[in-house]
Design a protein around this motif. Structure first.
Motif, short mmCIF file in Angstrom:
data_model
loop_
_atom_site.label_atom_id
_atom_site.label_comp_id
_atom_site.label_asym_id
_atom_site.label_seq_id
_atom_site.Cartn_x
_atom_site.Cartn_y
_atom_site.Cartn_z
N ASP A 101 -80.38 -4.15 -21.18
CA ASP A 101 -79.83 -4.83 -19.80
C ASP A 101 -78.52 -3.71 -19.27
O ASP A 101 -78.02 -3.15 -19.99
CB ASP A 101 -79.33 -6.09 -19.65
N PRO A 102 -78.93 -2.82 -18.47
CA PRO A 102 -77.82 -2.33 -17.94
C PRO A 102 -76.81 -3.35 -17.39
O PRO A 102 -76.93 -4.19 -17.15
CB PRO A 102 -78.64 -2.03 -16.34
N PRO A 103 -75.70 -2.33 -17.36
CA PRO A 103 -74.46 -3.18 -17.93
C PRO A 103 -73.79 -3.44 -16.13
O PRO A 103 -72.98 -4.19 -16.46
CB PRO A 103 -73.25 -2.47 -18.75
N THR A 104 -74.62 -2.85 -14.85
CA THR A 104 -74.16 -3.53 -14.38
C THR A 104 -74.31 -4.56 -13.37
O THR A 104 -74.34 -5.41 -12.45
CB THR A 104 -74.14 -2.47 -12.80
N LEU A 105 -75.54 -5.40 -13.57
CA LEU A 105 -76.33 -5.92 -13.12
C LEU A 105 -76.12 -6.93 -14.55
O LEU A 105 -76.86 -7.87 -15.24
CB LEU A 105 -78.30 -6.10 -13.56
N GLU A 106 -75.11 -8.08 -13.24
CA GLU A 106 -74.89 -9.66 -13.54
C GLU A 106 -75.35 -10.71 -13.29
O GLU A 106 -75.34 -11.66 -13.58
CB GLU A 106 -72.73 -9.20 -13.70
N LEU A 107 -75.29 -10.47 -11.20
CA LEU A 107 -75.84 -11.48 -10.58
C LEU A 107 -76.53 -11.64 -9.86
O LEU A 107 -77.13 -12.65 -9.38
CB LEU A 107 -74.37 -11.04 -9.65
N GLY A 108 -77.60 -10.29 -10.74
CA GLY A 108 -79.44 -10.56 -9.99
C GLY A 108 -78.93 -9.87 -8.40
O GLY A 108 -77.85 -8.98 -7.90
N PRO A 109 -80.43 -9.70 -7.95
CA PRO A 109 -80.30 -9.31 -6.65
C PRO A 109 -80.14 -9.86 -5.49
O PRO A 109 -79.49 -10.92 -5.77
CB PRO A 109 -82.25 -9.38 -6.69
N PRO A 110 -78.99 -9.27 -4.49
CA PRO A 110 -78.62 -9.46 -3.75
C PRO A 110 -79.00 -10.41 -2.35
O PRO A 110 -80.09 -10.72 -2.67
CB PRO A 110 -78.12 -8.54 -2.61
N VAL A 111 -78.31 -11.54 -2.32
CA VAL A 111 -78.84 -12.38 -0.98
C VAL A 111 -78.93 -12.58 0.04
O VAL A 111 -78.39 -12.20 0.58
CB VAL A 111 -78.10 -14.34 -1.40
N LEU A 112 -80.49 -12.40 1.44
CA LEU A 112 -80.02 -11.76 1.72
C LEU A 112 -80.26 -13.43 3.14
O LEU A 112 -80.97 -14.12 3.27
CB LEU A 112 -81.39 -10.85 2.22
N ASP A 113 -80.52 -13.00 4.24
CA ASP A 113 -79.78 -13.80 5.62
C ASP A 113 -79.34 -15.03 4.75
O ASP A 113 -79.91 -16.18 5.26
CB ASP A 113 -81.88 -14.12 6.02
N VAL A 114 -78.10 -15.10 4.28
CA VAL A 114 -77.36 -16.31 4.45
C VAL A 114 -76.59 -16.65 5.00
O VAL A 114 -75.74 -15.42 5.31
CB VAL A 114 -77.09 -16.14 2.33
N HIS A 251 -83.11 -8.11 -14.58
CA HIS A 251 -81.86 -9.39 -13.99
C HIS A 251 -81.91 -10.89 -14.67
O HIS A 251 -80.99 -11.22 -14.73
CB HIS A 251 -81.54 -9.04 -12.31
N HIS A 252 -83.25 -11.57 -14.54
CA HIS A 252 -83.12 -12.95 -14.86
C HIS A 252 -82.60 -12.58 -16.61
O HIS A 252 -81.58 -13.29 -16.79
CB HIS A 252 -84.06 -13.05 -14.68
N ILE A 253 -82.61 -11.20 -17.43
CA ILE A 253 -82.75 -11.57 -18.46
C ILE A 253 -80.36 -11.81 -18.90
O ILE A 253 -80.36 -12.24 -19.79
CB ILE A 253 -83.43 -10.08 -19.22
N SER A 254 -80.57 -10.68 -17.62
CA SER A 254 -78.77 -10.26 -17.94
C SER A 254 -78.00 -11.85 -17.77
O SER A 254 -76.91 -12.45 -18.51
CB SER A 254 -78.31 -9.60 -16.73
N TRP A 255 -78.41 -12.89 -15.97
CA TRP A 255 -77.62 -13.48 -15.99
C TRP A 255 -78.20 -14.98 -16.71
O TRP A 255 -77.26 -15.69 -17.25
CB TRP A 255 -78.54 -14.02 -14.31
N LEU A 256 -79.16 -14.75 -17.91
CA LEU A 256 -79.59 -15.74 -18.69
C LEU A 256 -78.67 -15.51 -20.22
O LEU A 256 -77.92 -16.44 -20.15
CB LEU A 256 -80.70 -15.84 -18.77
N SER A 257 -78.48 -14.40 -20.43
CA SER A 257 -77.78 -14.20 -21.76
C SER A 257 -76.41 -14.60 -21.80
O SER A 257 -75.84 -14.17 -22.65
CB SER A 257 -78.17 -12.48 -21.75
N ARG A 258 -75.76 -14.29 -20.14
CA ARG A 258 -74.69 -14.37 -19.96
C ARG A 258 -74.15 -16.37 -20.18
O ARG A 258 -72.94 -16.79 -19.10
CB ARG A 258 -73.56 -13.39 -18.61
N LEU A 259 -75.10 -17.16 -19.81
CA LEU A 259 -74.69 -18.30 -19.78
C LEU A 259 -73.82 -18.66 -21.10
O LEU A 259 -74.11 -19.06 -21.69
CB LEU A 259 -75.81 -19.27 -19.55
N PRO A 260 -72.95 -19.86 -20.37
CA PRO A 260 -72.68 -20.28 -21.39
C PRO A 260 -73.18 -21.55 -22.03
O PRO A 260 -73.42 -22.14 -21.55
CB PRO A 260 -71.03 -21.26 -20.85
N ALA A 261 -71.94 -21.86 -23.89
CA ALA A 261 -73.43 -23.11 -24.53
C ALA A 261 -72.69 -24.13 -24.01
O ALA A 261 -73.09 -25.49 -24.09
CB ALA A 261 -73.02 -22.61 -26.05
N MET A 262 -71.12 -24.36 -23.92
CA MET A 262 -70.74 -25.57 -23.30
C MET A 262 -69.41 -25.26 -22.04
O MET A 262 -68.77 -24.25 -21.75
CB MET A 262 -70.24 -26.49 -24.44
#
Length: 394
Positions: A101-114, A251-262
């Motif tokens: 994963d590129p180190p800058t992709l932590e939160l995924g793509p931007p959320v638009l029109d929110v 960006h999915h892989i980056s986000w999933l890989s950083r989830l806490p276990a507890m």
């Protein structure tokens, strides 16, 4: 035996109703069943949106017994049936391993029109209400219905809960029709909740470990006491959906890989799996989370397989020894009550499965182990319920 579903023969199509499961029954426990609203919001009735996706019966129809057999994940054993496509041909080829994963992709793509109608909290203002959500397993429509019913999202699927705090307990994919859609929704709600002064967070489930292993290692062999297999073979056997793997992005892989276990919230020790295997990874929550992230990052395929296997064990808090197991986790990591997903409540309780195909009776979360544990997997993959509950439960 396996902790999930070890197939010996292919399941014939339209095989009829599920047989009665031979399962232990808890000696004690209680349901938490809040009153249903007078009428469901239009378009979000649970009965109207409950999915009947045909590929979601793996765990429910092939549950091994007794609990002492839950020691290894499902694998492809030489000489036994291997997963095939709907036309009877061999399953899809292994995906190429995802690049790092590129180190800058932590939160995924931007959320638009929110649009965020809620202001930021005032200094010293207390936290909002706390909610937990059980296993989703790709059932996006059920998730939208349950969140809307609780007032956490609006009719368009956007965060509407202000400063509320939400924790998903893991297992977003596999068995159901739209695992990537579920991940995208949770990532979107995390951004929207933060802007509204609340938060939406998630835990690492055993199916996240399996999904990431399948994406990274594919058909590379792993050593297992149940036979040599691969992450990809085990993922397919445990309900992996090929369209989810094809739609998985960096960006999915980056986000999933950083989830806490507890984690701990308001005295609730939040876990995915009802197992004491967390104790093997550290004596603090931070140590456990760091250890799991290290395994995912660079420790290799066999270490990740072992981590997946350990977090696939279950039923640690039921029976005579269950209270002591829950107390051990609580005394180590803090909190006064364990809240977990992973084990479907109908199996955990030994609930009846009528021959007429009726839904399992799941009125709400299940409190057990001398009220030290709350089970939140309502068995959505077996026509149960996708549970969303506000804590604390009494």
């Amino acid at each position: 035996m396996t902790p999930e579903d070890l197939f010996r023969e292919p399941e014939p199509p339209h095989s009829g109703t599920r047989p009665q499961q031979d399962l232990d029954v808890l000696p004690y426990g209680s349901w938490f069943g809040p009153a249903e609203p007078a009428e469901a919001a239009a378009g979000y009735s649970y009965e109207e949106t409950h999915s009947t996706y045909g590929g979601a019966s793996y765990l429910e129809q092939h549950w091994p017994h007794p609990a002492s057999q839950f020691d290894e994940p499902a694998v492809q054993v030489p000489g036994h049936w291997a997963p095939t496509g709907s036309d009877g041909t061999a399953g899809p080829p292994a995906e190429e391993p995802q690049p790092e994963d590129p180190p800058t992709l932590e939160l995924g793509p931007p959320v638009l029109d929110v649009h965020f109608p809620y202001p930021q909290p005032e200094p010293g203002e207390g936290p909002g209400p706390l909610y937990v959500i059980g296993d989703v397993h790709g059932y996006l429509d059920d998730l939208l219905a349950a969140l809307h019913q609780q007032g956490l999202i609006d009719a368009e699927g956007h965060w509407s809960a202000g400063r509320s705090r939400v924790w998903f307990l893991g297992d977003f994919t596999d068995r159901g029709p739209d695992g990537i859609g579920v991940i995208d929704l949770v990532m979107q709600l995390a951004a929207e909740a933060a802007a509204a002064g609340g938060y939406c967070r998630a835990l690492m489930g055993n199916h996240e470990l399996l999904f990431l292993g399948a994406a990274k290692y594919g058909d590379e062999p792993v050593q297992s006491t149940a036979g040599t297999a691969s992450f990809l073979a085990a993922w397919r056997l445990n309900g992996g959906q090929q369209h989810d793997l094809e739609r998985l992005e960096p960006h999915h892989i980056s986000w999933l890989s950083r989830l806490p276990a507890m984690g701990v919230e308001d005295g609730h020790l939040l876990l995915h799996s009802d197992t004491t295997a967390y104790l093997e990874y550290g004596e603090t929550i931070a140590d456990v989370n760091d250890a799991v992230h290290t395994v995912l990052a660079d420790e290799g395929i066999d270490e990740l397989w072992d981590c997946f296997r350990k977090f696939t064990k279950r039923f640690a808090f039921r029976g005579q020894a269950g209270t002591m197991a829950a107390q051990e986790l609580l005394s180590t990591y803090g909190g006064y009550r364990v809240v977990h997903g992973h084990s479907p409540i109908p199996y955990l309780t030994g609930a009846d499965h009528p021959d007429d195909g009726a839904k399992p009776h799941v009125p709400g979360p299940y409190i057990y182990a001398d009220e030290l544990a709350i089970a939140m997997d309502g068995g959505v993959t077996m026509n149960g319920r996708l549970l969303v509950a506000r804590l604390p439960l009494n």
